[in-house]
Design a protein around this motif. Structure first.
Motif, short mmCIF file in Angstrom:
data_model
loop_
_atom_site.label_atom_id
_atom_site.label_comp_id
_atom_site.label_asym_id
_atom_site.label_seq_id
_atom_site.Cartn_x
_atom_site.Cartn_y
_atom_site.Cartn_z
N THR A 81 36.56 29.61 22.53
CA THR A 81 36.66 28.54 23.66
C THR A 81 38.23 27.97 24.18
OG1 THR A 81 37.86 26.63 21.68
CG2 THR A 81 35.05 27.44 21.53
N GLY A 82 39.11 29.36 24.04
CA GLY A 82 40.37 29.70 24.42
C GLY A 82 40.15 29.50 25.68
N ARG A 83 41.44 29.30 26.74
CA ARG A 83 41.86 29.89 28.14
C ARG A 83 42.16 30.79 29.25
NH1 ARG A 83 41.95 23.32 29.75
NH2 ARG A 83 42.53 23.37 27.46
N LEU A 84 42.10 31.65 29.58
CA LEU A 84 42.84 32.51 30.70
C LEU A 84 42.60 32.22 32.19
CD1 LEU A 84 44.68 35.58 30.38
CD2 LEU A 84 42.23 36.26 31.42
N ILE A 85 43.97 31.38 32.29
CA ILE A 85 45.23 30.79 33.77
C ILE A 85 45.82 31.88 34.00
CG2 ILE A 85 45.31 29.21 34.84
CD1 ILE A 85 45.00 27.16 31.95
N LEU A 86 44.83 32.69 35.25
CA LEU A 86 45.64 33.29 35.87
C LEU A 86 45.41 33.64 37.71
CD1 LEU A 86 43.08 35.28 37.39
CD2 LEU A 86 43.35 36.70 35.02
N THR A 87 46.28 33.63 37.92
CA THR A 87 46.50 33.53 39.68
C THR A 87 46.21 34.34 40.74
OG1 THR A 87 48.84 33.96 40.27
CG2 THR A 87 47.80 31.80 39.53
N ASP A 88 45.50 35.04 41.28
CA ASP A 88 45.20 35.09 42.77
C ASP A 88 43.76 34.87 43.84
OD1 ASP A 88 44.79 38.13 44.05
OD2 ASP A 88 44.44 39.12 42.62
N GLU A 89 43.97 35.80 45.06
CA GLU A 89 43.21 34.85 46.20
C GLU A 89 41.86 34.69 45.52
OE1 GLU A 89 43.55 36.38 49.53
OE2 GLU A 89 45.79 36.51 49.68
N ASP A 90 41.18 34.29 46.27
CA ASP A 90 39.58 33.76 45.59
C ASP A 90 39.18 34.94 46.67
OD1 ASP A 90 36.60 33.69 44.49
OD2 ASP A 90 36.79 31.55 45.76
N THR A 91 39.05 35.66 47.26
CA THR A 91 38.91 36.50 47.68
C THR A 91 37.16 37.42 47.83
OG1 THR A 91 39.27 39.21 49.35
CG2 THR A 91 40.67 38.61 47.22
N PRO A 92 36.11 38.24 48.55
CA PRO A 92 35.34 38.87 48.15
C PRO A 92 35.38 40.66 48.47
CG PRO A 92 35.34 37.86 50.56
CD PRO A 92 36.41 37.00 50.33
N VAL A 93 36.77 40.84 49.21
CA VAL A 93 37.32 42.01 49.12
C VAL A 93 38.13 42.24 48.68
CG1 VAL A 93 35.85 42.06 51.31
CG2 VAL A 93 37.59 41.80 51.58
N PRO A 94 39.98 43.24 48.08
CA PRO A 94 40.39 43.76 48.11
C PRO A 94 41.18 43.46 49.41
CG PRO A 94 38.97 45.63 47.58
CD PRO A 94 38.47 45.14 48.38
N ARG A 95 42.22 42.45 49.49
CA ARG A 95 43.38 42.54 50.65
C ARG A 95 44.95 42.74 50.32
NH1 ARG A 95 41.66 36.96 53.65
NH2 ARG A 95 42.46 36.20 51.78
N ALA A 96 45.82 43.60 50.45
CA ALA A 96 46.52 44.48 50.67
C ALA A 96 47.81 43.41 51.51
CB ALA A 96 47.49 45.78 50.89
N ARG A 97 48.80 43.05 50.89
CA ARG A 97 49.78 42.57 51.70
C ARG A 97 51.30 42.72 51.49
NH1 ARG A 97 47.49 38.22 54.11
NH2 ARG A 97 45.34 36.86 52.59
N GLY A 98 52.01 43.33 52.14
CA GLY A 98 53.19 43.94 52.93
C GLY A 98 53.06 45.23 51.13
N ASP A 99 54.19 45.29 50.87
CA ASP A 99 54.32 46.86 50.13
C ASP A 99 54.00 46.45 48.76
OD1 ASP A 99 54.95 47.97 52.17
OD2 ASP A 99 56.78 48.47 52.16
N TYR A 100 53.80 45.56 47.82
CA TYR A 100 53.99 45.25 46.51
C TYR A 100 53.24 43.94 46.60
CZ TYR A 100 56.97 40.94 47.33
OH TYR A 100 57.04 39.61 47.28
N ILE A 101 51.75 44.15 46.97
CA ILE A 101 50.74 42.29 46.58
C ILE A 101 49.09 42.77 46.92
CG2 ILE A 101 50.17 40.62 47.67
CD1 ILE A 101 52.51 39.49 48.00
N LEU A 102 49.09 43.22 46.17
CA LEU A 102 47.31 43.23 46.18
C LEU A 102 46.62 42.74 45.71
CD1 LEU A 102 45.15 45.49 47.07
CD2 LEU A 102 45.52 47.35 45.07
N HIS A 103 45.29 41.61 46.52
CA HIS A 103 44.74 40.32 45.98
C HIS A 103 43.00 41.36 45.74
CE1 HIS A 103 47.69 37.83 46.47
NE2 HIS A 103 47.47 37.98 48.03
N ARG A 104 42.50 41.45 44.44
CA ARG A 104 41.26 41.99 44.14
C ARG A 104 40.25 40.48 44.59
NH1 ARG A 104 45.31 44.32 41.66
NH2 ARG A 104 45.58 47.04 41.34
#
Length: 211
Positions: free
Chosen positions: A150-173
């Protein structure tokens, strides 16, 4: 943060050279912008965590990838018992020096171990810096293993349907990738709450352990 020596050097240098907000905030924002960015994220996070703790039964919270401890200290001020860790030695040293209640350690997302499960595991603006899919998957599996029933894992990323890279050190999944990794481990996706800050499309994904 990430595990390679070069990447750890980057984060150690960033935590050493940037102030307590820019080092873990948005490096493109000025001081006022980062003050607002931190306040907005913190307010949303505290709303998601809730205020169900008490001195007799505090929530047990883990801040995974804590940086200099801004969110960890805020959670501790709310009465929660907080463990926090980061792979950057520089960040952990700065967090310990600031004090404020959390117990700090140096560890990677895929190697942190605890003798007890947590009510809440938070991982703010860290996972999209893991460019390697194997490393990202191992980090998610380990974080999931730390969440009680019943505990929660709270994490952050975009709510995207496809992978999106931003710059050299970010990959939104994609959100589907998070669900595919976590649902077989007994965590169900229960909410996405966006930051709604300027052009940033990142927000909080909430996964609740159901088995």
């Amino acid at each position: 943060m990430t595990e390679t020596d070069g990447t750890l050097d980057y984060w150690d240098t960033r935590h050493r050279q940037q102030d307590e907000l820019a080092s873990g905030g948005h490096i493109g924002l000025d001081r006022a912008g980062n003050e607002l960015f931190y306040a907005l994220r913190l307010g949303t996070l505290l709303g998601l965590v809730g205020d169900l703790s008490s001195p007799a039964a505090p929530l047990f919270v883990l801040d995974a990838g804590c940086g200099k401890g801004h969110f960890a200290r805020a959670l501790a001020r709310c009465g929660h018992r907080v463990d926090a860790f980061d792979a950057s030695e520089e960040a952990v040293d700065r967090a310990r020096a600031a004090g404020g209640g959390p117990r700090y350690a140096r560890a990677r997302l895929d190697t942190w171990r605890s003798p007890w499960p947590y009510d809440i595991v938070v991982c703010v603006d860290v996972l999209f810096h893991l460019l390697d899919d194997t490393e990202w998957s191992a980090a998610l599996r380990n974080l999931a293993s730390l969440v009680r029933l019943t505990g929660r894992l709270i994490l952050t990323d975009e709510d995207t349907p496809v992978p999106r890279a931003r710059g050299d050190y970010i990959l939104h999944r994609p959100t589907a990738a998070y669900r595919a990794a976590l649902e077989p481990l007994g965590l169900r996706h229960t909410e996405f709450r966006p930051y709604r800050f300027r052009e940033i499309e990142v927000g909080f994904h909430v996964f609740t352990r159901i088995r």
